[in-house]
Write a protein that holds these residues in place. Structure first.
Motif, PDB file in Angstrom:
ATOM      1  N   TYR A 164       0.840  -1.201   0.000  1.00 16.30           N
ATOM      2  CA  TYR A 164       0.000   0.000   0.000  1.00 16.30           C
ATOM      3  C   TYR A 164       0.879   1.257   0.000  1.00 16.30           C
ATOM      4  N   HIS A 165       1.946   1.230   0.769  1.00 15.29           N
ATOM      5  CA  HIS A 165       2.891   2.357   0.825  1.00 15.29           C
ATOM      6  C   HIS A 165       3.499   2.620  -0.558  1.00 15.29           C
ATOM      7  N   HIS A 166       3.887   1.567  -1.259  1.00 20.86           N
ATOM      8  CA  HIS A 166       4.449   1.719  -2.606  1.00 20.86           C
ATOM      9  C   HIS A 166       3.416   2.313  -3.557  1.00 20.86           C
ATOM     10  N   ILE A 167       2.189   1.823  -3.463  1.00 21.12           N
ATOM     11  CA  ILE A 167       1.123   2.332  -4.335  1.00 21.12           C
ATOM     12  C   ILE A 167       0.922   3.823  -4.101  1.00 21.12           C
ATOM     13  N   LYS A 168       0.889   4.240  -2.858  1.00 24.42           N
ATOM     14  CA  LYS A 168       0.704   5.665  -2.547  1.00 24.42           C
ATOM     15  C   LYS A 168       1.872   6.494  -3.076  1.00 24.42           C
ATOM     16  N   LEU A 169       3.098   6.001  -2.931  1.00 23.90           N
ATOM     17  CA  LEU A 169       4.260   6.727  -3.467  1.00 23.90           C
ATOM     18  C   LEU A 169       4.154   6.862  -4.988  1.00 23.90           C
ATOM     19  N   LEU A 170       3.785   5.771  -5.649  1.00 20.39           N
ATOM     20  CA  LEU A 170       3.659   5.796  -7.104  1.00 20.39           C
ATOM     21  C   LEU A 170       2.514   6.715  -7.534  1.00 20.39           C
ATOM     22  N   ASP A 171       1.383   6.621  -6.851  1.00 18.78           N
ATOM     23  CA  ASP A 171       0.251   7.502  -7.162  1.00 18.78           C
ATOM     24  C   ASP A 171       0.641   8.965  -7.018  1.00 18.78           C
ATOM     25  N   HIS A 172       1.290   9.272  -5.900  1.00 22.44           N
ATOM     26  CA  HIS A 172       1.688  10.653  -5.622  1.00 22.44           C
ATOM     27  C   HIS A 172       2.648  11.190  -6.687  1.00 22.44           C
ATOM     28  N   SER A 173       3.441  10.298  -7.267  1.00 20.10           N
ATOM     29  CA  SER A 173       4.397  10.732  -8.294  1.00 20.10           C
ATOM     30  C   SER A 173       3.769  10.757  -9.682  1.00 20.10           C
ATOM     31  N   GLY A 174       2.474  10.381  -9.782  1.00 18.56           N
ATOM     32  CA  GLY A 174       1.798  10.407 -11.073  1.00 18.56           C
ATOM     33  C   GLY A 174       2.060   9.176 -11.923  1.00 18.56           C
ATOM     34  N   PHE A 175       2.470   8.080 -11.288  1.00 19.04           N
ATOM     35  CA  PHE A 175       2.791   6.846 -12.006  1.00 19.04           C
ATOM     36  C   PHE A 175       1.668   6.452 -12.960  1.00 19.04           C
ATOM     37  N   ALA A 176       2.035   6.038 -14.172  1.00 19.83           N
ATOM     38  CA  ALA A 176       1.051   5.606 -15.172  1.00 19.83           C
ATOM     39  C   ALA A 176       0.797   4.116 -14.987  1.00 19.83           C
ATOM     40  N   TRP A 177      -0.348   3.772 -14.409  1.00 19.32           N
ATOM     41  CA  TRP A 177      -0.676   2.380 -14.137  1.00 19.32           C
ATOM     42  C   TRP A 177      -0.999   1.623 -15.420  1.00 19.32           C
ATOM     43  N   SER A 178      -1.166   2.352 -16.493  1.00 22.88           N
ATOM     44  CA  SER A 178      -1.451   1.754 -17.791  1.00 22.88           C
ATOM     45  C   SER A 178      -0.358   2.161 -18.767  1.00 22.88           C
ATOM     46  N   GLN A 179      -0.081   1.316 -19.749  1.00 23.87           N
ATOM     47  CA  GLN A 179       0.945   1.648 -20.729  1.00 23.87           C
ATOM     48  C   GLN A 179       0.475   2.679 -21.737  1.00 23.87           C
ATOM     49  N   ARG A 180      -0.812   2.744 -21.970  1.00 25.61           N
ATOM     50  CA  ARG A 180      -1.269   3.710 -22.960  1.00 25.61           C
ATOM     51  C   ARG A 180      -1.136   5.111 -22.383  1.00 25.61           C
ATOM     52  N   PRO A 181      -0.600   6.026 -23.167  1.00 30.15           N
ATOM     53  CA  PRO A 181      -0.415   7.380 -22.656  1.00 30.15           C
ATOM     54  C   PRO A 181      -1.748   8.084 -22.419  1.00 30.15           C
ATOM     55  N   LEU A 182      -1.801   8.835 -21.352  1.00 23.38           N
ATOM     56  CA  LEU A 182      -2.989   9.627 -21.077  1.00 23.38           C
ATOM     57  C   LEU A 182      -3.037  10.775 -22.072  1.00 23.38           C
ATOM     58  N   ASN A 183      -4.210  11.080 -22.546  1.00 27.34           N
ATOM     59  CA  ASN A 183      -4.322  12.163 -23.505  1.00 27.34           C
ATOM     60  C   ASN A 183      -4.481  13.480 -22.747  1.00 27.34           C
TER      61      ASN A 183
END
Length: 192
Positions: free
Chosen positions: A68-87
């Protein structure tokens, strides 16, 4: 099991590795201006892809090495959980339309489902709700911050509940959010 190691020590080393890779991810983001790390980019690309796989497992309730801690760090950094680029270009076009609406009307309460902007506003609420429930959402911290700076209303409920506020446009109803005690307005026919 390796001689002389305990699960705590192995876990500590694994977390050290994770934090090292997270640092490389942060550096990549800063240098390239994007969180879309190509999966073909050596160890960092493989690590990013592995985080996505572990996240999907975690969301399904399966065993995952992602905490959960890793997920929050990644979320906070704007990690792209999907490979397709956000438009993001389209997002910013709609964001600027909302900003113009807010300047003209003094609020961000776009009538839902009657215009393209209304549909977009409702979609932002849905994405925000999904994100807060820990479900798959493309909404980023940056988007949340920008919308909140405009005075965006996240939570809405149908008309017909106590309306004690004077001066609220149209069919809006006001209430306090129990978690953060912020004033929110709602509009008939929109997401509850």
């Amino acid at each position: 099991r390796l001689h002389g190691t305990t699960p705590f020590n192995r876990e500590g080393r694994a977390d050290d590795y994770w934090m090292t890779m997270f640092g490389l991810f942060q550096r990549y983001k800063k240098e390239h201006g994007t969180v879309q790390v190509p999966t073909t980019l050596g160890e960092l690309g493989r690590w990013v892809n592995y985080q996505r796989i572990q996240y999907r497992l975690w969301k399904k309730g399966c065993k995952s090495k992602l905490t959960y801690h890793h997920i929050k760090l990644l979320d906070h950094s704007g990690f792209a959980w999907s490979q397709r680029p956000l438009n993001m270009e389209k997002w910013f076009v709609m964001f600027h339309s909302l900003r113009d609406f807010a300047k003209e009307h003094g609020h961000c309460l776009v009538p839902c489902k009657t215009t393209k902007l209304g549909h977009w506003v409702n979609r932002q609420r849905c994405l925000y709700k999904l994100r807060n429930e820990g479900r798959n959402s493309t909404m980023t911290d940056m988007q949340i911050k920008l919308l909140e700076e405009l005075g965006f209303v996240w939570s809405v409920r149908p008309k017909g509940q106590t309306n004690t506020n004077v001066g609220i446009p149209g069919s809006l109803v006001a209430r306090k959010e129990p978690k953060n005690d912020k004033q929110v307005h709602t509009e008939e026919g929109c997401l509850v």
